[in-house]
Write a protein that holds these residues in place. Structure first.
Motif, short mmCIF file in Angstrom:
data_model
loop_
_atom_site.label_atom_id
_atom_site.label_comp_id
_atom_site.label_asym_id
_atom_site.label_seq_id
_atom_site.Cartn_x
_atom_site.Cartn_y
_atom_site.Cartn_z
N LEU A 1 0.83 -1.21 0.00
CA LEU A 1 0.00 0.00 0.00
C LEU A 1 0.86 1.26 0.00
O LEU A 1 0.55 2.24 -0.69
N VAL A 2 1.94 1.24 0.76
CA VAL A 2 2.84 2.40 0.81
C VAL A 2 3.44 2.69 -0.56
O VAL A 2 3.60 3.84 -0.96
N HIS A 3 3.76 1.62 -1.30
CA HIS A 3 4.41 1.77 -2.60
C HIS A 3 3.44 1.68 -3.77
O HIS A 3 3.85 1.58 -4.93
N GLY A 4 2.13 1.74 -3.47
CA GLY A 4 1.13 1.79 -4.53
C GLY A 4 0.94 0.51 -5.29
O GLY A 4 0.53 0.53 -6.47
N VAL A 5 1.22 -0.63 -4.68
CA VAL A 5 1.12 -1.94 -5.34
C VAL A 5 -0.21 -2.60 -4.97
O VAL A 5 -0.50 -2.78 -3.78
N ASN A 6 -0.99 -2.97 -5.97
CA ASN A 6 -2.26 -3.68 -5.75
C ASN A 6 -3.16 -2.98 -4.72
O ASN A 6 -3.81 -3.64 -3.89
N VAL A 7 -3.21 -1.67 -4.78
CA VAL A 7 -4.00 -0.91 -3.79
C VAL A 7 -5.48 -1.26 -3.84
O VAL A 7 -6.09 -1.52 -2.79
N PRO A 8 -6.13 -1.30 -5.03
CA PRO A 8 -7.57 -1.64 -5.05
C PRO A 8 -7.85 -3.03 -4.45
O PRO A 8 -8.83 -3.19 -3.72
N GLU A 9 -6.96 -4.00 -4.73
CA GLU A 9 -7.16 -5.35 -4.21
C GLU A 9 -7.03 -5.37 -2.68
O GLU A 9 -7.84 -6.00 -1.99
N HIS A 10 -6.04 -4.67 -2.17
CA HIS A 10 -5.86 -4.64 -0.71
C HIS A 10 -7.00 -3.89 -0.03
O HIS A 10 -7.46 -4.32 1.04
N GLU A 11 -7.45 -2.80 -0.62
CA GLU A 11 -8.56 -2.06 -0.01
C GLU A 11 -9.82 -2.91 0.00
O GLU A 11 -10.58 -2.90 0.97
N ALA A 12 -10.04 -3.67 -1.09
CA ALA A 12 -11.21 -4.56 -1.14
C ALA A 12 -11.10 -5.65 -0.07
O ALA A 12 -12.09 -6.00 0.59
N ARG A 13 -9.89 -6.17 0.12
CA ARG A 13 -9.69 -7.20 1.14
C ARG A 13 -9.93 -6.65 2.54
O ARG A 13 -10.53 -7.32 3.39
N LEU A 14 -9.48 -5.42 2.78
CA LEU A 14 -9.71 -4.80 4.08
C LEU A 14 -11.20 -4.63 4.36
O LEU A 14 -11.68 -4.95 5.46
#
Length: 212
Positions: free
Chosen positions: A138-151
């Motif tokens: 998330l800090v480096h902008g990698v797979n942000v939409p996927e991680h936000e959806a998982r959260l």
């Protein structure tokens, strides 16, 4: 002419690794003209692209030429599409630290289990490693939409457990605060007793001196 040729040769020969090494030493060098900020006649701060795929510096003169009233432009070194919002005059290490704090707070608000919630230390270590990997992405902008959806999905599916862990954390923090206050009171009492002993000792010394 000689200076222009020198900059042109530097532009062709200087690698990204060398420019990154310079940046770590505090040198801001424009990726387009290869001038560095310290020797720039404009005395204006060079801006850096904060996108992980680029992170190059641009001097004000080259930025004006590259943008030319366009909303975005391409980095001449790596072709990254850059908008104004991607440029900053702050050090990327400072920005990364701020991003880490922001995302770590968000992730730990959802994945907030403690060692007591796991059957063995190995499972807890794996859980912590997952958290660190997610925060780093998330800090480096990698797979942000996927991680936000998982959260969001985890928060929705485990709301009761999350609230239970939050309550345990708050109770533990309250206990720690109570212990700190108790320790502070104890230290004040010790200081007061020491003060009284010092006063009593001085009084006894004065009495001895009067009787001599």
């Amino acid at each position: 002419l000689r200076e222009a040729l020198t900059r042109g040769e530097m532009k062709r020969s200087m690698t990204d690794d060398e420019m990154r090494a310079e940046a770590l030493e505090g040198v801001r060098r424009c990726v387009n003209c290869m001038n560095d900020e310290a020797s720039s006649l404009t005395k204006q701060r060079f801006l850096q692209c904060r996108l992980p795929s680029c992170q190059h510096f641009f001097c004000p003169t080259c930025l004006a030429q590259l943008r030319e009233k366009r909303s975005t432009f391409l980095c001449p070194r790596d072709g990254t599409e850059i908008a104004g919002k991607h440029l900053t005059d702050r050090d990327l290490q400072e920005l990364e630290a701020a991003e880490d704090v922001k995302w770590r707070r968000r992730v730990l608000a959802v994945f907030n289990r403690t060692a007591d919630d796991f059957d063995n230390p190995a499972e807890h270590d794996e859980y912590l490693e997952m958290i660190e990997d997610m925060v780093d992405d998330l800090v480096h902008g990698v797979n942000v939409p996927e991680h936000e959806a998982r959260l969001k999905e985890h928060e929705k599916a485990n709301r009761a457990k999350i609230e239970e862990c939050q309550a345990k954390r708050l109770a533990a923090e309250a206990k720690v605060q109570e212990l700190l206050l108790e320790e502070s009171r104890h230290r004040r009492e010790v200081r007061e007793w020491n003060r009284r002993l010092d006063e009593r000792e001085r009084e006894l010394q004065e009495q001895l001196q009067r009787h001599r």
